[in-house]
Scaffold this motif. Structure first.
Motif, PDB file in Angstrom:
ATOM      1  N   THR A  54       5.377  -6.655   5.077  1.00 30.00           N
ATOM      2  CA  THR A  54       4.775  -6.285   5.088  1.00 30.00           C
ATOM      3  C   THR A  54       2.815  -6.537   4.418  1.00 30.00           C
ATOM      4  N   LEU A  55       1.887  -6.076   4.591  1.00 29.05           N
ATOM      5  CA  LEU A  55       0.710  -6.455   4.067  1.00 29.05           C
ATOM      6  C   LEU A  55       0.397  -5.564   3.165  1.00 29.05           C
ATOM      7  N   GLU A  56       0.108  -5.901   2.244  1.00 29.22           N
ATOM      8  CA  GLU A  56      -0.360  -5.013   0.459  1.00 29.22           C
ATOM      9  C   GLU A  56      -2.008  -5.875   0.036  1.00 29.22           C
ATOM     10  N   VAL A  57      -1.686  -5.315  -0.659  1.00 33.38           N
ATOM     11  CA  VAL A  57      -3.293  -5.847  -1.766  1.00 33.38           C
ATOM     12  C   VAL A  57      -2.762  -6.052  -2.947  1.00 33.38           C
ATOM     13  N   ASN A  58      -2.182  -7.587  -3.454  1.00 33.13           N
ATOM     14  CA  ASN A  58      -2.064  -7.287  -4.567  1.00 33.13           C
ATOM     15  C   ASN A  58      -2.886  -7.346  -5.984  1.00 33.13           C
ATOM     16  N   GLU A  59      -2.380  -6.905  -6.789  1.00 36.23           N
ATOM     17  CA  GLU A  59      -4.009  -6.296  -7.813  1.00 36.23           C
ATOM     18  C   GLU A  59      -3.364  -7.470  -9.489  1.00 36.23           C
TER      19      GLU A  59
ATOM     20  N   GLU B  40      -7.004  -4.126   3.454  1.00 34.47           N
ATOM     21  CA  GLU B  40      -7.733  -2.245   2.632  1.00 34.47           C
ATOM     22  C   GLU B  40      -7.633  -1.714   3.323  1.00 34.47           C
ATOM     23  N   GLU B  41      -7.393  -1.652   4.876  1.00 36.06           N
ATOM     24  CA  GLU B  41      -7.475  -0.846   6.294  1.00 36.06           C
ATOM     25  C   GLU B  41      -6.646  -0.187   6.787  1.00 36.06           C
ATOM     26  N   LEU B  42      -5.239  -1.070   5.854  1.00 37.81           N
ATOM     27  CA  LEU B  42      -4.255  -0.698   6.631  1.00 37.81           C
ATOM     28  C   LEU B  42      -3.379   0.392   5.154  1.00 37.81           C
ATOM     29  N   GLN B  43      -4.713   0.337   4.329  1.00 33.35           N
ATOM     30  CA  GLN B  43      -4.509   1.336   3.127  1.00 33.35           C
ATOM     31  C   GLN B  43      -4.785   3.445   3.297  1.00 33.35           C
ATOM     32  N   MET B  44      -5.594   3.152   4.245  1.00 30.49           N
ATOM     33  CA  MET B  44      -6.384   4.291   5.144  1.00 30.49           C
ATOM     34  C   MET B  44      -5.047   4.994   5.624  1.00 30.49           C
ATOM     35  N   LEU B  45      -3.535   4.263   5.985  1.00 31.87           N
ATOM     36  CA  LEU B  45      -2.221   5.275   6.000  1.00 31.87           C
ATOM     37  C   LEU B  45      -1.409   5.790   4.724  1.00 31.87           C
ATOM     38  N   ALA B  46      -1.697   5.078   4.094  1.00 30.76           N
ATOM     39  CA  ALA B  46      -1.379   5.766   2.314  1.00 30.76           C
ATOM     40  C   ALA B  46      -1.254   6.870   2.040  1.00 30.76           C
ATOM     41  N   PRO B  47      -0.750   7.193   1.370  1.00 29.73           N
ATOM     42  CA  PRO B  47       0.518   7.323   0.846  1.00 29.73           C
ATOM     43  C   PRO B  47       1.773   7.264   1.670  1.00 29.73           C
ATOM     44  N   PHE B  48       2.240   6.257   0.909  1.00 36.86           N
ATOM     45  CA  PHE B  48       3.642   5.632   1.936  1.00 36.86           C
ATOM     46  C   PHE B  48       4.843   5.961   1.532  1.00 36.86           C
ATOM     47  N   GLY B  49       5.867   6.325   2.549  1.00 36.62           N
ATOM     48  CA  GLY B  49       7.202   6.682   2.079  1.00 36.62           C
ATOM     49  C   GLY B  49       7.794   7.539   3.323  1.00 36.62           C
ATOM     50  N   ARG B  50       8.885   8.446   2.756  1.00 40.01           N
ATOM     51  CA  ARG B  50       9.516   8.641   3.908  1.00 40.01           C
ATOM     52  C   ARG B  50       8.654   9.971   5.164  1.00 40.01           C
ATOM     53  N   GLY B  51       9.053   9.383   6.649  1.00 35.40           N
ATOM     54  CA  GLY B  51       7.940   9.641   6.928  1.00 35.40           C
ATOM     55  C   GLY B  51       6.761   9.339   7.771  1.00 35.40           C
ATOM     56  N   ASN B  52       6.164   8.615   6.550  1.00 37.95           N
ATOM     57  CA  ASN B  52       5.336   7.744   6.568  1.00 37.95           C
ATOM     58  C   ASN B  52       5.935   5.970   6.188  1.00 37.95           C
ATOM     59  N   PRO B  53       6.415   5.343   6.879  1.00 40.34           N
ATOM     60  CA  PRO B  53       6.641   4.334   6.299  1.00 40.34           C
ATOM     61  C   PRO B  53       5.321   3.215   6.161  1.00 40.34           C
ATOM     62  N   GLY B  54       5.850   2.259   4.992  1.00 38.08           N
ATOM     63  CA  GLY B  54       5.336   1.166   4.985  1.00 38.08           C
ATOM     64  C   GLY B  54       5.030   0.174   6.741  1.00 38.08           C
ATOM     65  N   VAL B  55       3.830   0.067   6.516  1.00 38.36           N
ATOM     66  CA  VAL B  55       3.507  -0.988   7.756  1.00 38.36           C
ATOM     67  C   VAL B  55       4.108  -1.790   8.041  1.00 38.36           C
ATOM     68  N   SER B  56       4.704  -2.135   9.031  1.00 44.27           N
ATOM     69  CA  SER B  56       5.974  -2.666   9.677  1.00 44.27           C
ATOM     70  C   SER B  56       5.116  -3.979  10.757  1.00 44.27           C
ATOM     71  N   LEU B  57       4.005  -5.423  10.386  1.00 46.54           N
ATOM     72  CA  LEU B  57       3.937  -6.175  11.000  1.00 46.54           C
ATOM     73  C   LEU B  57       4.972  -7.376  11.487  1.00 46.54           C
ATOM     74  N   LEU B  58       5.300  -7.646  13.300  1.00 50.79           N
ATOM     75  CA  LEU B  58       5.526  -8.493  13.354  1.00 50.79           C
ATOM     76  C   LEU B  58       4.229  -9.958  13.370  1.00 50.79           C
ATOM     77  N   VAL B  59       4.903 -11.030  13.163  1.00 47.42           N
ATOM     78  CA  VAL B  59       3.666 -11.943  12.971  1.00 47.42           C
ATOM     79  C   VAL B  59       4.312 -12.754  13.708  1.00 47.42           C
ATOM     80  N   GLU B  60       3.079 -13.322  15.149  1.00 50.96           N
ATOM     81  CA  GLU B  60       3.224 -14.033  15.972  1.00 50.96           C
ATOM     82  C   GLU B  60       3.254 -15.448  15.345  1.00 50.96           C
ATOM     83  N   ASP B  61       4.146 -15.969  16.516  1.00 54.20           N
ATOM     84  CA  ASP B  61       4.372 -17.827  16.163  1.00 54.20           C
ATOM     85  C   ASP B  61       4.959 -17.992  14.513  1.00 54.20           C
TER      86      ASP B  61
END
Length: 586
Positions: free
Chosen positions: A537-542, A466-487
């Motif tokens: 990408t981490l999203e809220v799935n409805e 939900e916090e990452l949604q503060m960055l929305a809307p996503f698209g060109r110039g503001n792509p979806g957040v890429s999270l590298l997951v450790e281990d």
């Protein structure tokens, strides 16, 4: 398997801690902001607020355009709004027509036929409009390069106002008429789409008219549609307009847009930028691609619910037809690529390819092969082409370098259209490939996965989603957040979506999270339980009224593959699952 290069920008720990403290955000979100150049608290606050707005008066010379329009309104002279056949052109036309109707103007519209008229303002159209009584030709999403055509219009007794956002001619020549163009007129946000330009012009016209309505607020829904569908960068004022416009779209009173949401199975309460990119935009675009663009315009302008429902169904059928044709062309194009082998740029041509669909295919092929791609539909000795590019190659500059092989071309860095004689296609293909080889670096031909944050499994919950949604809307110039997951390790893969996709569990640092990968043929891209280098990408799935965090795989490869260029499982090409408006100019 596709090669990619993992890029992890510097992220000073002290800058992250400072943002955490000053903005009261999580460590992962602070990482994202720092890696995206928003490490200063003031910059980050401004970006998150998405409040950048500029007055229409910031367009140098807009007063001349406004005066010209209002003069024709007052005198009751016929005004024709000349638009374009894509989402941006249709929505820009609708904004201007609605505004002029509100002022009581004698106004009609013209949208070119993609197959018969081609893109932009043509001499034949100018003559036809003059013959039917147009006194003011007001363009929307076209004509910044139409020097000769606008001069002809004036010779035939019409006045002209140009509103556009496309790149001007390489020689710098401009129509000798009032112009409203964000780059040409020095507007603070030079990357506005045509509908946003029309919205600003409409605002200036309403304000100068002295009427009670000072801004066409109800048309912010159209601005959001076009801003997202035309793939302009979602930064600065574009970000603000898209966010405000999405809220307006969710509560729109336009019967046509409500009907379009209904046939697209989009819940207005859950509407976001993906709804526009994957559902609404493709259906509006399908009108101009397959049949008649004025169906989309009629849908937006109609006030009748029954008629809106009929048109929306028509667009839904056209979109289904478009998807079928697209698959057929794509298979044929892939065969040509296989025969050509590795090249710096691909020019693919065939008789009978649908001119309204080749642009989408070019976008998908450019994404898959990470090369600029130009698709050409041949008919009667001539070809109409549509091209899409990659980050490291300026397609418009490439076409300019090959201008002697072309009859006509235009567009911008990422997307362009052209016309060519059949006999010169191979010559053009060789010239474009040579140009690409001369300007592209080896790394330009390799996809880049840019990491925004490095996270542990225990952080991948609803709070962060939900916090990452503060960055929305996503698209060109503001792509979806890429999270590298450790281990990361993948477990329990189960096919879904008729075996096209896979759902699985991600284990990381003692925690588990649900994930999905699209377009993998129902298989895990890394062996079950094997260490993986993976971004998500981490999203809220409805789903069915239930909200939960969900990881969507972007790229993955065995953890032993570090540095350089490696084979990898790419982010899914949504294909039949979802339709993305990749670029809009054909």
């Amino acid at each position: 398997m596709e090669a990619y290069r993992l890029e992890i920008p510097d992220c000073p720990a002290d800058a992250v801690r400072r943002l955490e403290r000053e903005l009261a955000v999580s460590e992962p979100l602070a990482q994202v902001l720092v890696r995206r150049g928003l490490g200063e608290a003031a910059l980050a606050r401004s970006f998150l607020a998405a409040s950048e707005l500029h007055p229409a008066s910031a367009f140098a010379g807009i007063d001349a355009a406004v005066d010209r329009i209002l003069e024709h309104v007052r005198r009751g002279r016929r005004i024709t709004v000349h638009g374009d056949y894509d989402v941006d052109g249709v929505c820009a036309t609708a904004v201007l027509v609605r505004t002029l109707r509100a002022l009581g103007a004698d106004v009609d519209s013209f949208l070119p036929d993609r197959a018969g008229d081609g893109y932009g303002l043509s001499e034949s159209t100018v003559r036809a409009l003059a013959a039917r009584g147009t006194r003011l030709l007001l363009t929307a999403d076209c004509a910044i390069t139409a020097v000769r055509e606008t001069a002809l219009a004036r010779q035939l007794g019409m006045e002209v106002v140009v509103s556009d956002h496309h790149a001007p001619r390489a020689d710098g020549a401009l129509p000798d008429v009032p112009i409203v163009h964000p780059a040409v007129c020095g507007y603070p946000c030079p990357e506005l789409c045509a509908t946003a330009v029309a919205y600003k012009l409409a605002s200036a016209v309403l304000q100068a008219s002295g009427g009670p309505q000072q801004e066409p607020e109800e048309d912010l829904d159209l601005v959001a549609l076009a801003t997202i569908a035309d793939v302009v960068p979602l930064r600065g004022e574009n970000r603000s307009l898209a966010r405000r416009g999405l809220r307006a779209l969710a509560r729109t009173r336009k019967p046509g847009l409500r009907a379009l949401m209904a046939v697209s199975r989009v819940d207005p309460g859950m509407l976001n930028e993906r709804s526009v990119a994957f559902a609404l935009g493709p259906r509006l675009n399908a009108a101009g691609r397959m049949h008649r663009a004025d169906a989309g315009l009629e849908l937006i302008l109609t006030g009748e619910r029954a008629r809106a429902a009929q048109i929306a169904e028509e667009l839904d059928r056209a979109n289904s037809e478009r998807r079928l044709v697209e698959r057929q062309i794509r298979f044929a194009a892939e065969e040509q690529i296989a025969a050509l082998g590795d090249r710096g740029a691909y020019v693919l041509a065939a008789e009978g390819w649908h001119a309204g669909v080749i642009g989408i295919v070019a976008a998908r092929l450019a994404e898959r092969h990470h090369r600029p791609v130009v698709m050409i539909s041949l008919q009667n000795g001539r070809g109409k082409g549509s091209g899409r590019s990659i980050e490291g190659f300026d397609l418009l500059a490439g076409l300019s370098a090959c201008a002697q092989q072309l009859l006509r071309y235009g567009g911008h860095r990422a997307a362009a259209g052209l016309e060519i004689e059949d006999a010169r296609v191979q010559e053009f293909a060789a010239a474009l490939n040579d140009h690409a080889a001369s300007v592209m670096r080896p790394e330009d031909a390799v996809a880049v996965e840019r990491v925004d944050a490095i996270v542990r499994g225990g952080e991948l919950g609803m709070e962060l989603a939900e916090e990452l949604q503060m960055l929305a809307p996503f698209g060109r110039g503001n792509p979806g957040v890429s999270l590298l997951v450790e281990d990361a390790r993948f477990r329990d893969g189960r096919p879904m979506g008729d075996g096209k996709h896979v759902r699985f569990t991600v284990e990381s640092c003692g925690a588990r999270a649900r994930a999905v990968a699209f377009g993998t043929g129902g298989r895990l891209p890394v062996g079950d339980g094997a260490p993986a280098e993976a971004t998500f990408t981490l999203e809220v799935n409805e789903w069915n009224g239930v909200s939960e965090p969900r990881l969507v795989l972007r790229r993955a490869r065995p953890a032993a593959s570090h540095g350089g260029i490696e084979d990898a499982a790419p982010a899914a090409e949504r294909g039949d699952a979802e339709e993305l408006v990749l670029f809009a100019l054909d």
